[in-house]
Enzyme design. Structure first.
Site, PDB file in Angstrom:
ATOM      1  N   CYS A  37       0.865  -1.182   0.000  1.00  0.00           N
ATOM      2  CA  CYS A  37       0.000   0.000   0.000  1.00  0.00           C
ATOM      3  C   CYS A  37       0.900   1.230   0.000  1.00  0.00           C
ATOM      4  CB  CYS A  37      -0.853  -0.010   1.263  1.00  0.00           C
ATOM      5  SG  CYS A  37       0.178   0.013   2.745  1.00  0.00           S
ATOM      6  N   CYS A 121       2.432   5.902   8.801  1.00  0.00           N
ATOM      7  CA  CYS A 121       1.567   6.142   7.644  1.00  0.00           C
ATOM      8  C   CYS A 121       0.654   7.345   7.926  1.00  0.00           C
ATOM      9  CB  CYS A 121       0.710   4.913   7.362  1.00  0.00           C
ATOM     10  SG  CYS A 121      -0.469   5.234   6.012  1.00  0.00           S
ATOM     11  N   GLU A 151       0.009  -0.481  16.502  1.00  0.00           N
ATOM     12  CA  GLU A 151      -0.784   0.679  16.064  1.00  0.00           C
ATOM     13  C   GLU A 151      -1.743   1.133  17.157  1.00  0.00           C
ATOM     14  OE1 GLU A 151      -2.711   0.510  12.153  1.00  0.00           O
ATOM     15  OE2 GLU A 151      -4.276   1.799  12.968  1.00  0.00           O
ATOM     16  N   THR A 189      -6.371   0.581  11.637  1.00  0.00           N
ATOM     17  CA  THR A 189      -6.571   0.719  10.187  1.00  0.00           C
ATOM     18  C   THR A 189      -6.647  -0.617   9.450  1.00  0.00           C
ATOM     19  OG1 THR A 189      -4.186   0.870   9.874  1.00  0.00           O
ATOM     20  CG2 THR A 189      -5.388   2.951  10.095  1.00  0.00           C
ATOM     21  N   SER A 247       1.290  -9.819  10.771  1.00  0.00           N
ATOM     22  CA  SER A 247       0.693  -8.776   9.936  1.00  0.00           C
ATOM     23  C   SER A 247      -0.827  -8.862  10.044  1.00  0.00           C
ATOM     24  CB  SER A 247       1.142  -8.959   8.486  1.00  0.00           C
ATOM     25  OG  SER A 247       0.341  -8.179   7.633  1.00  0.00           O
ATOM     26  N   SER A 248      -1.407  -7.919  10.745  1.00  0.00           N
ATOM     27  CA  SER A 248      -2.855  -7.960  10.991  1.00  0.00           C
ATOM     28  C   SER A 248      -3.632  -8.031   9.685  1.00  0.00           C
ATOM     29  CB  SER A 248      -3.254  -6.712  11.781  1.00  0.00           C
ATOM     30  OG  SER A 248      -4.638  -6.546  11.792  1.00  0.00           O
ATOM     31  N   ASN A 249      -3.297  -7.160   8.745  1.00  0.00           N
ATOM     32  CA  ASN A 249      -4.112  -7.119   7.520  1.00  0.00           C
ATOM     33  C   ASN A 249      -3.965  -8.398   6.712  1.00  0.00           C
ATOM     34  OD1 ASN A 249      -2.536  -6.442   4.773  1.00  0.00           O
ATOM     35  ND2 ASN A 249      -1.393  -5.589   6.498  1.00  0.00           N
TER      36      ASN A 249
HETATM   37  O1  0JX Z   1      -0.091  -5.647  11.227  1.00  0.00           O
HETATM   38  P1  0JX Z   1      -0.522  -4.625  10.212  1.00  0.00           P
HETATM   39  O2  0JX Z   1      -1.414  -5.168   9.171  1.00  0.00           O
HETATM   40  O3  0JX Z   1      -1.108  -3.425  10.895  1.00  0.00           O
HETATM   41  O4  0JX Z   1       0.797  -4.080   9.544  1.00  0.00           O
HETATM   42  P2  0JX Z   1       1.634  -4.477   8.271  1.00  0.00           P
HETATM   43  O5  0JX Z   1       1.518  -5.893   7.902  1.00  0.00           O
HETATM   44  O6  0JX Z   1       2.998  -3.949   8.507  1.00  0.00           O
HETATM   45  O7  0JX Z   1       0.889  -3.640   7.135  1.00  0.00           O
HETATM   46  C1  0JX Z   1       1.203  -2.417   6.713  1.00  0.00           C
HETATM   47  C2  0JX Z   1       1.354  -1.354   7.749  1.00  0.00           C
HETATM   48  C3  0JX Z   1       0.037  -0.946   8.244  1.00  0.00           C
HETATM   49  C4  0JX Z   1      -0.131   0.105   9.023  1.00  0.00           C
HETATM   50  O8  0JX Z   1      -1.354   0.547   9.204  1.00  0.00           O
HETATM   51 FE1  SF4 Z   2      -0.980   0.846   4.459  1.00  0.00          FE
HETATM   52 FE2  SF4 Z   2      -1.523   0.886   7.048  1.00  0.00          FE
HETATM   53 FE3  SF4 Z   2      -1.355   3.134   5.706  1.00  0.00          FE
HETATM   54 FE4  SF4 Z   2      -3.381   1.477   5.263  1.00  0.00          FE
HETATM   55  S1  SF4 Z   2      -2.958   2.623   7.140  1.00  0.00           S
HETATM   56  S2  SF4 Z   2      -2.189   2.588   3.730  1.00  0.00           S
HETATM   57  S3  SF4 Z   2      -2.361  -0.525   5.542  1.00  0.00           S
HETATM   58  S4  SF4 Z   2       0.303   1.662   6.064  1.00  0.00           S
END
Ligand code: 0JX
Ligand code: SF4
Length: 336
Positions: A37, A121, A151, A189, A247-249
Site C-alpha cells: 500500500c 503512515c 498501532e 486501520t 501482519s494484521s491485515n
Molecule cells: O499488522 P498490520 O497489518 O497493521 O501491519 P503491516 O503488515 O505492517 O501492514 C502495513 C502497515 C500498516 C499500518 O497501518
Molecule cells: Fe498501508 Fe496501514 Fe497506511 Fe493502510 S494505514 S495505507 S495498511 S500503512
C-alpha cells in the site's frame, strides 16, 4: 513441517473425473489490488533513503512493516531493529515504523537526543488526530483494535485517559462509559471490515448515541484487499495469502477468504512454505498478499504453482490504486 498458518474449513472437494480435464481446468485467480500500500511503500523507502543518506547503522523501532522478508533484507543492509528507544545509542538515527508511536515514545527519543524520522503512515496519523480531537472534547473513545498491536498502542497513547480498547465483538460486554451522550468509536486501520461493523453494531445496541468517526479509519488498502479476496473466494478450492503472521491485515485476508467461501486458506511468508499436498484435487487457487508484502514473494508462489500445472493466471480486479505519499520531510530532495 510447514510453518504456514493453516485455516482449513475441512470441506473436501472431489477431484475432476478425467485427469486430463482436471489439468486443463487448473487455474490461478490473482487478486488485484494486493501487496504494498502507499503507507508501506513510503515506510520502506524511508529506511532505504535513510541508509543511503546517513549510512549504516540506521535504527528502526519495531519492525518497519510486519513482513519477515522486508525486515531481514533491511537488516542485511545495516538496519538495527530495536524494541524501545533506550536500546539506541544517544545521538543515533532512529526511524519510527509505519504503525505509529505514542507521544511518550517521541518524548523518550528526544530525551536521548536521538535524531528521528517518522515513517508513520499518514492514514494512521489521521486516526491519532481524531483521538486527540475527541479527547479534547472529553469524549469516551472506544478504539476497536487488537490488544498488543503497535498501532493501537500508539493511537491509545495519544489520549490514554479517554481511550478504551475494544478487541472485537467479544470485547463489547465489558465496556462502560462516563456519559452515553459523548461516545465515539475509532479503529485500527487494518481490521476486518465486516467484523468491525459487527462490533459497532453491538456497541450501538449498548450506546445508541455512539458517534461514527469523521471518516473511515480502516484504510483504503485494507478494505480494497478484502473486497478483492471476497470476489474470488467463492470460486476457490484454496486461497494462498502471502504475508507474515504478525501482519494484521494479512491474517485478516485468510479469515475473509474463508468467510467468503474459499474451501481452504493458508498464510505463507515464502513459496517454500506452500505444502504441495494442499493442491491435491484442487482446480482453482486464489492468490493475494497483505499490504506489507513485496511482489517478488507473490511471484515466487506463482512460479511454484506453475510448476504444478497452475500456469493459467487470471486477474480478479476490484479496484485500481493510485495513492502515493510523499517521503518524510527530512528525506525529500532539497528544493532549488
Ligand atoms: O499488522 P498490520 O497489518 O497493521 O501491519 P503491516 O503488515 O505492517 O501492514 C502495513 C502497515 C500498516 C499500518 O497501518
Ligand atoms: Fe498501508 Fe496501514 Fe497506511 Fe493502510 S494505514 S495505507 S495498511 S500503512
Amino acid at each position: 513441517m510447514s510453518s504456514a498458518i493453516s485455516l482449513n474449513v475441512g470441506i473436501a472437494r472431489s477431484a475432476s473425473a478425467g485427469s486430463a480435464d482436471a489439468a486443463d481446468a487448473k487455474r490461478v485467480l490473482l487478486a488485484e489490488p494486493r501487496g504494498y500500500c502507499a503507507g508501506v511503500d513510503r515506510a520502506v523507502e524511508t529506511v532505504e533513503k535513510a541508509l543511503e543518506k546517513h549510512g549504516a547503522p540506521v535504527y528502526v523501532r519495531k519492525e518497519i512493516v510486519h513482513n519477515r522478508h522486508v525486515v531481514e533484507t533491511l537488516r542485511e543492509r545495516g538496519v538495527i531493529f530495536v524494541d524501545e528507544t533506550d536500546e539506541v545509542p544517544a545521538g543515533a538515527l532512529l526511524v519510527f515504523s509505519a504503525h505509529g508511536v505514542s507521544p511518550a515514545v517521541h518524548t523518550a527519543a528526544a530525551e536521548r537526543d536521538l535524531r528521528t524520522i517518522d515513517a508513520t503512515c499518514p492514514l494512521v496519523t489521521k486516526v491519532h488526530q481524531e483521538a486527540k480531537r475527541f479527547a479534547r472534547d472529553d469524549f469516551d473513545i472506544l478504539l476497536i483494535g487488537h490488544e498488543g498491536h503497535e498501532e493501537v498502542e500508539g493511537t491509545a497513547g495519544e489520549a490514554p485517559d479517554h481511550v478504551q480498547l475494544v478487541d472485537g465483538p467479544g470485547g463489547v460486554d465489558g465496556v462502560t462509559v462516563r456519559d452515553e451522550n459523548k461516545v465515539i468509536w475509532l479503529s485500527q486501520t487494518t481490521l476486518s471490515v465486516d467484523e468491525t461493523m459487527e462490533t459497532v453494531r453491538l456497541l450501538r445496541e449498548k450506546f445508541p448515541l455512539l458517534q461514527d468517526p469523521p471518516s473511515d479509519d480502516i484504510c483504503y488498502a485494507t478494505s480494497n484487499r478484502q473486497t478483492a479476496v471476497k470476489a474470488m473466494a467463492p470460486e476457490c478450492d484454496l486461497v494462498i495469502v502471502v504475508g507474515s503472521r504478525n501482519s494484521s491485515n494479512s491474517v485478516r485476508l485468510v479469515e475473509v477468504a474463508l468467510n467468503a467461501g474459499a474451501r481452504a486458506a493458508h498464510l505463507v511468508d515464502y513459496a517454500r512454505e506452500v505444502d504441495t499436498a494442499w493442491l491435491d484435487g484442487v482446480r482453482t487457487v486464489g492468490i493475494t498478499s497483505g499490504a506489507s508484502v513485496p511482489e517478488i514473494l507473490v511471484e515466487g508462489v506463482l512460479e511454484l504453482l506453475a510448476e504444478h500445472g497452475f500456469g493459467n493466471v487470471q486477474p480478479v480486479t476490484t479496484a485500481n490504486e493510485t495513492l502515493v505519499f510523499a517521503l518524510p520531510r527530512e528525506l525529500r530532495p532539497a528544493r532549488r
